[in-house]
Every structure is written in C-alpha cells, then in structure tokens.
Write a protein that holds these residues in place. Structure first.
Motif, PDB file in Angstrom:
ATOM      1  N   GLY A  99     -11.948 -17.546 -34.880  1.00 12.77           N
ATOM      2  CA  GLY A  99     -10.873 -16.697 -35.368  1.00 12.77           C
ATOM      3  C   GLY A  99     -11.208 -15.237 -35.160  1.00 12.77           C
ATOM      4  O   GLY A  99     -12.265 -14.896 -34.604  1.00 12.77           O
ATOM      5  N   SER A 100     -10.328 -14.361 -35.586  1.00 16.11           N
ATOM      6  CA  SER A 100     -10.597 -12.928 -35.492  1.00 16.11           C
ATOM      7  C   SER A 100     -11.609 -12.523 -36.544  1.00 16.11           C
ATOM      8  O   SER A 100     -11.912 -13.294 -37.478  1.00 16.11           O
ATOM      9  CB  SER A 100      -9.298 -12.144 -35.674  1.00 16.11           C
ATOM     10  N   HIS A 101     -12.126 -11.304 -36.411  1.00 15.29           N
ATOM     11  CA  HIS A 101     -13.116 -10.808 -37.368  1.00 15.29           C
ATOM     12  C   HIS A 101     -12.532 -10.833 -38.789  1.00 15.29           C
ATOM     13  O   HIS A 101     -13.199 -11.305 -39.734  1.00 15.29           O
ATOM     14  CB  HIS A 101     -13.531  -9.391 -36.969  1.00 15.29           C
ATOM     15  N   ALA A 102     -11.317 -10.370 -38.946  1.00 14.80           N
ATOM     16  CA  ALA A 102     -10.704 -10.318 -40.278  1.00 14.80           C
ATOM     17  C   ALA A 102     -10.488 -11.721 -40.833  1.00 14.80           C
ATOM     18  O   ALA A 102     -10.770 -11.991 -42.017  1.00 14.80           O
ATOM     19  CB  ALA A 102      -9.375  -9.564 -40.211  1.00 14.80           C
ATOM     20  N   ASP A 103     -10.010 -12.634 -39.984  1.00 13.41           N
ATOM     21  CA  ASP A 103      -9.775 -14.004 -40.449  1.00 13.41           C
ATOM     22  C   ASP A 103     -11.079 -14.680 -40.880  1.00 13.41           C
ATOM     23  O   ASP A 103     -11.119 -15.378 -41.904  1.00 13.41           O
ATOM     24  CB  ASP A 103      -9.106 -14.824 -39.347  1.00 13.41           C
ATOM     25  N   LEU A 104     -12.130 -14.484 -40.085  1.00 11.29           N
ATOM     26  CA  LEU A 104     -13.397 -15.131 -40.404  1.00 11.29           C
ATOM     27  C   LEU A 104     -14.018 -14.558 -41.672  1.00 11.29           C
ATOM     28  O   LEU A 104     -14.620 -15.284 -42.462  1.00 11.29           O
ATOM     29  CB  LEU A 104     -14.367 -14.988 -39.218  1.00 11.29           C
TER      30      LEU A 104
END
Length: 584
Positions: free
Chosen positions: A553-558
């Motif tokens: 996932g993206s940095h924010a999602d992870l």
C-alpha cells in the motif's frame, strides 16, 4: 578419442583431413628414404656407384620435408581458426545462460575454460593430426617393408612392438582420472588468484599478514598434493616406458633373434642389417604415440569441460516471441529458490521468495523494502530473467516475460544496480554503453542529470578519462552516478533501481532523488530501498519479510493499517536520532 570428443573439431575437419593426408604421404616418402639408404649401402658393398639411388634420395628428401611442413602448416592454421570459433561460441553460450548458473561456475573456472582449455585444445589440434598420421601410417609402411624382406622376422618385430604399445595403453588408462583432478585443482587456483587480485583493497585493509593468502595457499597445496601423489603412483611405470621407448630394447631383441636365425641360415647378414635400420625407424615412429596419447589426454579433459559448458541449458526462448504494448508489471504467485547442483541430484536451498503476488501499474512508482535477504533484489533479477522463477508468472503488459525475446526484454528496462560494474574503457564509453549513435550533447545532458558533469570536466581528459579495471579509478559514488547517467541516456519505459543512492552523501542524495523524479516521469518504476525517507512518495510500497509479502500500500495506508510497517517506520525514525557517545 570418442566421437563426441572429435565433434568439437568439426568446424575445421576438412583442413585437418588435408593435414593428415599430407602427413601420410610424407611418411611414405620417409620409409622410401630409408629403403633408398639401405639400397645405397648394398650397391656400395657390391662395388657399384649408386647414381640413381642418390638422385632419388635427394628428390624424396625434398618432397618429404615439403609435405611434412605443409601438413603442420594446415593443422596449425586450423587450430587458430578453431580457437577463435570456440571462444566466440563459448562467449555467446555464457551470454545465454541464466546468471545464476554463471555465478555458480565462478569466474575462475570460466576463465580457465575460455583461456586454458581452449589453448590446450589449440595445441592438440595443431600437433595431433600430423602426429596421428605419422603414428599410424609409418608402422604400416615399415612393417610392409619388413615383411617384404623376411615375413617371420617381421611378425616377431610386430609382436614386440604391440607389447610396447600395450604398456603405453596401460599407462594412459591410469592417467585419465589424474587429468580430471588436475583440471579441477587448477580451476580452484585460478578462482583464488582472481578473488585475491580483485579484493586487493580489502586484503590490504583488513589482513596484511600471511592469512590473506589463505585460500590461494590452500588451493595451491591441494594442487601440489595431487601432483606428488601422481608422481609417486606413476614412478615405476614411467621409468619402464622411458626404457622401452628407446632403440636399445628393440636392438637387443633384433640382435638376439637375428643371431638365432643366422645360426640356422634363415636370414642373411645384410637382411639383418636392413631389419636393424628399419626397426630403429619403427621405434622412432613409436615416440609420436607417446606424444599423441599425452596430447589426447590433456585435450580430453579440456574438451569435456568445454562440452559441459556448451551442454548447459539456456534460458528458454519462445518460438513465437511477443512484444508488450503496455508496460504494467504483474508478479503472480512468484516463488523462487536458488539451486545447488551436485554430481547426481539437484538440491534446492531454502526458498528466497514464496508466493509473492502484486501488480505495478504503468507509469507508477513502486518501492520494495525489507530486511537484507528478504528477496528484494531477487525480484528485479527475476524480472530481468537473470534467473527463471520456480513457480508462478511474471508479466509485462499482460505478456509473460518468457514469451518476450531476451534482448527485447532488456531493451525495455533501464537498470541501476547496487553493485555497479564499469568496463575498463573511458567515462564516455561507459555512459554510452548499450546505446548506439549517441551525440555528445545527449551524453553530456545525461551526465548533468546524474550530477556527474561538474566532476568530469575537472579531469585532465574529461569524458575520455579511463576508469580503470572495473572502474577502480572512481569512487563508489562516482561509479554509481555514472551508471545512473547511463540509465538517463537509455530512457527506457521501465526503470529498475536497486539502492540507487547507496553511495551518495546527503547533499548528492537529495540532488539524485530530484533527478530521479524527472527520470521517473512517464515510466514504470520499481525501486529497492533501505532508506524509507526516499520512498514515502511511492504510489505503493511492497514490504517483504523472509521472501513473503507482509504489507502492500501507500506510505499513509501502511502507517494506518499495517502493524509490521508501523514497527519498521518507528525503528527507522529512532535510528535517525541515534548518536554515538564519546569513548572514555
């Protein structure tokens, strides 16, 4: 030499046959010369002057040496041709092998095959054909002449000669295993020397004592032990062979047998003399047997090693290759394990990747992170088909990479590896490597994008400055920026980056990341990274642990949903604030 061994000489077979035909005719002339000499002595002993014999002797001698020289010329020309053909063929073969197989063989063993074994075969091809013709044709000519003089006496000479050849054959049979052990031991020495020379900086930095030569000394000791054991084993048989392959045993045999036959008036003194001359010539022709068998055994081991390389399976190539129209990348349940070949079986090590499944949309930026040994760089190598996957499928634009011609696959990807390799040419040659018809303006532009131009123009020769073997005259960061400039110049639709800023300082790292932002535009990008700060803007992050994907996932999602990634990010943040205390 088996048919399989002879096949390696097929490209020059016609020339070798001509060499052997000329050698056979020359040896027939040689036996004729001996008979003429015997005839001259016979005429002189009867009070006649041998005019015709002397003229014939002169003509036959000139023809003999002319044919002999021509025969060796043909075989040597063929040997040079074959050497060139084999080196080209082996180089092309190695280029088609999976990279894993090449690394398993090792640079030392490969250099031994390409240099030593091909050279050993050159010696065999240059000398063996005329030698073989001499070794097999001359005894036939001599025995025919002896049979014409006295058939029973000729039969006795033949039996004695066969006994000597039997002894030689026994010796050769004992030497076959030694040739194999000798070649393997020599290959280990070559590998140790190459490793020692290439790692000279590390050797001098960490170990300047005698132990720095440890691997080389061990390989050399093993080689010396093999030689000592062999010399002890063949000492008696070698002495026996050297004794038998001299004129003295045949002389004693003929004189003893001749004395008995003369006593019964079964042979005349002159016939005995003629036999002595021809039989001495027969013993002389047995010496080529020794040289021939020696050459054959040396060549046999070399041919087997060459055949082993040529028989290795290449990367499979589709008979109906396809070329993708799009450049999205899909890893479908990809598993991979390095293979370790033994003599009888193939033992697989622990899997490096296990069921990895993710997609990289076209013109997106995907970062791959994880601990060392988690399989990050292996994913890039599999995408480039340096190895073939064990299970699963990798596709580009919906086309399985196995259905894409290897050269076309390479033409889709620009790569910056963590371990940068430079050729021992100039800076310009290394930047432009793999790209044809590059203008100077484009080359300089690529160097500027990689923040390398300002350094290059400070050098006395500028872009024509040699980089040294493997780029040893440049620093690690300079080598890396040079390979980055190469990627800028190639401008291919897929960009693969394996720790592209590993050797850069803080200032240059920021510049390179800015440059990469430009390079990544309108490209499908996969970056293997350790520094998480460099990949927070990635469209997606793939987190690997022990060959398995644990987060995507993206940095924010992870950060919001992945516990493993949260722990990794927290550890990274803490590491950035570590400070070494002064030692007291």
């Amino acid at each position: 030499m088996s048919i399989k061994h002879q096949e390696i000489c097929q490209p020059v077979a016609k020339q070798l046959r001509l060499s052997m035909i000329l050698a056979v005719i020359a040896q027939g002339m040689k036996v004729a010369i001996w008979l003429l000499m015997i005839g001259i002595i016979h005429q002189v002993s009867t009070g006649q002057f041998p005019y015709v014999y002397l003229v014939a002797l002169l003509i036959f001698t000139v023809v003999y040496y002319s044919l002999k020289i021509k025969s060796h010329d043909q075989s040597h020309y063929a040997a040079f041709r074959l050497e060139q053909i084999l080196r080209q063929r082996l180089s092309q073969k190695i280029g088609k092998l999976p990279l894993g197989d090449v690394q398993t063989i090792g640079s030392g063993a490969l250099s031994k095959v390409l240099i030593d074994d091909v050279h050993a075969l050159h010696t065999f091809v240059a000398d063996a054909p005329p030698l073989k013709a001499e070794a097999y044709s001359t005894p036939i000519f001599v025995l025919l002449a002896l049979a014409w003089l006295n058939l029973p006496f000729a039969a006795a000479v033949l039996a004695f000669s066969l006994l000597i050849l039997w002894v030689l054959k026994r010796m050769v049979a004992r030497g076959q295993l030694f040739r194999r052990e000798y070649g393997l031991a020599l290959g280990k020495i070559n590998s140790a020397i190459i490793e020692y020379v290439q790692g000279m900086a590390t050797v001098r930095t960490f170990d300047a004592g005698e132990s720095s030569y440890g691997r080389f000394q061990q390989a050399l000791s093993h080689f010396s032990q093999i030689m000592r054991d062999w010399l002890v084993k063949v000492d008696l048989s070698t002495r026996l062979a050297r004794t038998l392959f001299t004129p003295m045993p045949m002389m004693i045999f003929l004189l003893g047998l001749g004395a008995i036959l003369s006593a019964y008036e079964l042979i005349s003194p002159f016939t005995l003399f003629a036999f002595l001359v021809l039989a001495m010539g027969l013993i002389e022709t047995m010496h080529p047997y020794m040289g021939l068998f020696n050459l054959m055994e040396k060549a046999r081991a070399s041919i087997e090693r060459i055949n082993e390389i040529e028989a290795m399976p290449e990367l499979t190539v589709s008979q109906q290759p396809q070329l993708p129209e799009k450049f999205d990348i899909c890893f479908k349940q990809v598993s991979f394990a390095y293979e370790k070949a033994s003599e009888k079986t193939v033992e697989k090590k622990t899997a490096v990747l296990n069921g990895v499944d993710f997609s990289v949309p076209q013109n997106s930026f995907t970062a791959i992170i994880g601990q060392s040994g988690s399989g990050k760089s292996t994913l890039l190598s599999l995408l480039l088909r340096f190895w073939d996957i064990t299970q699963g499928e990798i596709c580009i634009g919906g086309v399985n990479i196995k259905d894409i011609a290897p050269d076309k696959l390479m033409s889709l990807c620009s790569v910056v590896f963590q371990d940068n390799f430079l050729f021992s040419g100039t800076i310009a040659e290394n930047i432009c490597y793999g790209v044809e018809n590059v203008s100077e303006q484009d080359m300089i532009a690529a160097a500027k994008q990689a923040y390398l131009h300002d350094f290059i123009i400070t050098l006395p020769q500028g872009y024509q400055t040699p980089v040294g073997e493997r780029g040893q005259l440049l620093s690690g960061g300079q080598k890396q920026r040079l390979t980055i400039a190469r990627a800028f110049l190639q401008n291919r639709p897929i960009l693969l980056l394996d720790e592209p800023t590993a050797y850069s300082d803080i200032e240059n790292e920021a510049k390179l990341m800015a440059a990469f932002s430009q390079l990544m535009a309108n490209k499908t990008v996969i970056m293997v990274a350790h520094r998480l700060a460099n990949i927070v803007q990635a469209d997606q992050i793939i987190y690997l642990q022990q060959g398995k994907m644990v987060a995507q996932g993206s940095h924010a999602d992870l950060l919001a949903h992945s516990t493993p990634y949260q722990q990794l990010w927290q550890a990274y943040q803490q590491a950035n604030h570590w400070v070494l205390e002064n030692a007291k």
